[in-house]
Scaffold this active site. Structure first.
Site, short mmCIF file in Angstrom:
data_model
loop_
_atom_site.label_atom_id
_atom_site.label_comp_id
_atom_site.label_asym_id
_atom_site.label_seq_id
_atom_site.Cartn_x
_atom_site.Cartn_y
_atom_site.Cartn_z
N ASN A 109 26.49 -20.72 -7.38
CA ASN A 109 26.81 -21.72 -6.35
C ASN A 109 28.27 -22.09 -6.47
O ASN A 109 28.86 -21.98 -7.55
CB ASN A 109 25.94 -22.98 -6.59
CG ASN A 109 26.21 -24.07 -5.58
OD1 ASN A 109 26.38 -23.81 -4.38
ND2 ASN A 109 26.25 -25.31 -6.03
N HIS A 111 30.65 -25.45 -5.99
CA HIS A 111 30.51 -26.90 -5.88
C HIS A 111 31.92 -27.50 -5.81
O HIS A 111 32.79 -27.13 -6.61
CB HIS A 111 29.75 -27.44 -7.10
CG HIS A 111 29.54 -28.92 -7.04
ND1 HIS A 111 28.63 -29.50 -6.19
CD2 HIS A 111 30.16 -29.94 -7.69
CE1 HIS A 111 28.68 -30.82 -6.34
NE2 HIS A 111 29.60 -31.11 -7.24
N SER A 138 34.20 -25.61 -8.54
CA SER A 138 33.61 -24.87 -9.65
C SER A 138 32.60 -23.87 -9.11
O SER A 138 31.81 -24.20 -8.22
CB SER A 138 32.88 -25.82 -10.60
OG SER A 138 33.70 -26.88 -11.04
N ASP A 147 23.52 -28.81 -10.07
CA ASP A 147 24.95 -28.58 -10.37
C ASP A 147 25.23 -28.59 -11.86
O ASP A 147 26.27 -29.10 -12.32
CB ASP A 147 25.82 -29.64 -9.65
CG ASP A 147 25.68 -29.59 -8.15
OD1 ASP A 147 25.44 -28.50 -7.61
OD2 ASP A 147 25.78 -30.66 -7.51
N GLU A 176 38.53 -22.83 -2.77
CA GLU A 176 37.16 -22.29 -2.83
C GLU A 176 37.13 -20.86 -2.31
O GLU A 176 36.50 -19.98 -2.90
CB GLU A 176 36.21 -23.16 -2.00
CG GLU A 176 35.99 -24.55 -2.56
CD GLU A 176 34.96 -25.34 -1.76
OE1 GLU A 176 33.98 -24.76 -1.29
OE2 GLU A 176 35.15 -26.57 -1.61
C1 GRF Z 1 31.91 -26.34 0.44
O1 GRF Z 1 32.81 -27.38 0.18
C2 GRF Z 1 31.11 -26.02 -0.81
O2 GRF Z 1 31.83 -26.21 -1.99
C3 GRF Z 1 29.99 -27.01 -0.73
O3 GRF Z 1 29.69 -27.12 0.63
C4 GRF Z 1 30.82 -26.76 1.41
C5 GRF Z 1 30.38 -25.64 2.29
O4 GRF Z 1 31.35 -25.26 3.22
N1 GRF Z 1 28.89 -26.59 -1.56
P1 GRF Z 1 31.21 -23.89 4.01
O5 GRF Z 1 29.87 -23.94 4.73
O6 GRF Z 1 31.27 -22.77 3.01
O7 GRF Z 1 32.36 -23.87 4.96
#
Ligand code: GRF
Length: 192
Positions: A109, A111, A138, A147, A176
């Site tokens: 995942n 996060h 992360s 998490d 991310e």
């Molecule tokens: C991201 O910030 C991710 O870290 C969190 O939810 C959001 C999802 O955004 N778990 P997306 O759907 O990938 O644009």
């Protein structure tokens, strides 16, 4: 035919991390291939992107179903497709223990916090309110505790004066999209 590891991505929303994973998977040296995008929300915007990218999708609403019942439907779809690893990307359902046990060590995942800080929701707001100098994201292995699994990789961004949860989220999201494909590739190379 490909010798890449077949993976599924689970989404609930816009799917920008999903898009980053799909894009990265096209590289010849990427160890994974996205063979399925699944969602608990048939209206999730990310499903359209996945279809446009030529990837099979599976959507089934969780509404009216018990958690275990719904997870069994997702589990069956993943197994039928031949998935080996599962990447959560903005998947807003807590997975049942039974589902996680069936995929032990094979669900990851992303996060939006520097775990172990700020598990759960509203991570950016909580980091700002705490006066933290840095936020971030992360990639971690999914275990039954929310998490809480082993952190595989992190990226940090400074929290700037005047940052709001939204401005911080925007800057973290850029990280991310860089972090997740590389972290997933490294994890699959070493566990695949
Ligand atoms: C991201 O910030 C991710 O870290 C969190 O939810 C959001 C999802 O955004 N778990 P997306 O759907 O990938 O644009």
């Amino acid at each position: 035919m490909t010798d890449k590891t077949p993976i599924a991505i689970l989404i609930s929303g816009r799917g920008s991390n999903m898009a980053a994973l799909i894009e990265a998977s096209r590289a010849a040296d990427c160890p994974y291939e996205v063979i399925l995008v699944a969602s608990n929300d048939p209206e999730a915007a990310g499903l359209d992107h996945a279809r446009a990218a030529g990837i099979a999708t599976f959507a089934h609403s969780h509404k009216g179903l018990k958690r275990g019942e719904f997870d069994a439907i997702i589990d069956a779809a993943l197994r039928e497709a031949g998935v080996r690893f599962v990447a959560l990307a903005g998947y807003m359902r807590i997975l049942s223990e039974g589902f996680i046990a069936g995929w032990e060590g094979r669900i990851v995942n992303i996060h939006p916090s520097l775990l172990p800080k700020y598990k759960g929701l509203d991570t950016h707001q909580r980091a700002i309110e705490a006066g933290d100098a840095e936020g971030g994201c992360s990639v971690h292995v999914v275990t039954p505790e929310l998490d809480d699994g082993e952190v595989i990789a992190q990226a940090r961004v400074p929290i700037l004066p005047g940052d709001t949860p939204e401005t911080l989220a925007d800057r973290v999201l850029i990280e991310e999209h860089r972090l997740y494909p590389d972290a997933l590739a490294a994890y699959i190379r070493s566990h695949g």
